[in-house]
Enzyme design. Structure first.
Site, PDB file in Angstrom:
ATOM      1  N   ASN A  84      -6.174   6.156  -8.383  1.00  0.00           N
ATOM      2  CA  ASN A  84      -7.600   6.360  -8.499  1.00  0.00           C
ATOM      3  C   ASN A  84      -8.037   7.461  -7.531  1.00  0.00           C
ATOM      4  OD1 ASN A  84     -10.362   5.851  -9.226  1.00  0.00           O
ATOM      5  ND2 ASN A  84      -9.769   3.740  -9.692  1.00  0.00           N
ATOM      6  N   HIS A 114       2.125  11.937  15.259  1.00  0.00           N
ATOM      7  CA  HIS A 114       2.069  12.856  16.393  1.00  0.00           C
ATOM      8  C   HIS A 114       2.531  12.154  17.660  1.00  0.00           C
ATOM      9  CE1 HIS A 114      -0.160  15.834  14.044  1.00  0.00           C
ATOM     10  NE2 HIS A 114      -0.765  14.790  13.500  1.00  0.00           N
ATOM     11  N   ALA A 159      -6.524  -4.839  -0.574  1.00  0.00           N
ATOM     12  CA  ALA A 159      -7.452  -3.792  -0.152  1.00  0.00           C
ATOM     13  C   ALA A 159      -7.697  -3.842   1.353  1.00  0.00           C
ATOM     14  CB  ALA A 159      -8.772  -3.940  -0.901  1.00  0.00           C
ATOM     15  N   ARG A 165       4.692  -1.860   8.839  1.00  0.00           N
ATOM     16  CA  ARG A 165       6.111  -2.235   8.782  1.00  0.00           C
ATOM     17  C   ARG A 165       6.479  -2.534   7.336  1.00  0.00           C
ATOM     18  NH1 ARG A 165       3.486  -6.497  11.443  1.00  0.00           N
ATOM     19  NH2 ARG A 165       4.061  -5.626  13.443  1.00  0.00           N
ATOM     20  N   ARG A 182       1.946 -14.481   0.911  1.00  0.00           N
ATOM     21  CA  ARG A 182       2.699 -15.443   0.113  1.00  0.00           C
ATOM     22  C   ARG A 182       3.566 -14.697  -0.891  1.00  0.00           C
ATOM     23  NH1 ARG A 182       0.729 -16.021  -5.096  1.00  0.00           N
ATOM     24  NH2 ARG A 182      -1.376 -15.243  -5.478  1.00  0.00           N
TER      25      ARG A 182
END
Length: 196
Positions: A84, A114, A159, A165, A182
């Site tokens: 999107n 950086h 969202a 990680r 889950r």
């Protein structure tokens, strides 16, 4: 060997002042400007520009404008890709995206980082670490994916998450920092409506 092939994942390079790197970014920006300003009815031309920009792309892709990236050539998308509006990919290192991936608005995928120490940072140095997104992944709106992350196939990133990680396959993950909530189960196939 091109300039980008000289960037070794995880090692510092001059991103701000190296004229060859600046030239490559400018070339990408020219293509992106063209892509982002084409009329929605000019689908053939839009697809042509994206294929020239990206390292590779599969069949059936839609990238809603505006779309932004650093180089384009380090981005590889699979079949049936949808993103999107306002996708940003900083592709100093490779970004590998599998088949059937859906990305909601305002997502950032970052391979670039950086140094923390100010002396190297003000020299314009940065590093880049590849990002991999597996098949059938759904990434929700406003997600940030940080350098070096791998997202396993069939997973959903909620969202607003900040993915710092690796995320295993077949899970729902959410939060800042993003963590597994889950596993996705067969009962998820039965959901026909969503309630708050």
């Amino acid at each position: 060997m091109g300039v980008l092939e000289n960037i070794v994942p995880g090692e510092l390079y001059d991103a701000n002042y190296d004229p060859d790197i600046i030239k490559l970014r400018k070339e990408a920006k020219i293509k992106l400007h063209k892509y982002n300003t084409l009329s929605p009815v000019e689908e053939t031309e839009k697809n042509k520009v994206i294929k020239e920009l990206l390292g590779s792309c599969g069949e059936n892709f839609i990238i809603e404008p505006p779309f932004f990236c650093d180089y384009g050539s380090n981005i590889h998308i699979g079949n049936n890709f949808y993103s999107n509006h306002n996708l940003i990919i900083l592709d100093g290192a490779k970004v590998l995206i599998g088949d059937n991936v859906c990305i909601a608005p305002n997502v950032g995928i970052y391979t670039a980082g950086h140094p923390i120490d100010v002396n190297r940072r003000v020299q314009g140095l940065e590093y880049a670490i590849p990002v991999t997104i597996g098949d059938n992944v759904w990434i929700g709106g406003g997600v940030s994916v940080i350098p070096g992350v791998n997202i396993g196939k069939n997973s959903v990133i909620a969202a607003g998450s900040v993915v710092i990680r690796d995320i295993p396959e077949g899970v729902v993950a959410a939060g800042n920092p993003c963590r597994v909530i889950r596993k996705i189960t067969e009962s998820d196939d039965q959901i026909t409506n969503f309630k708050k």
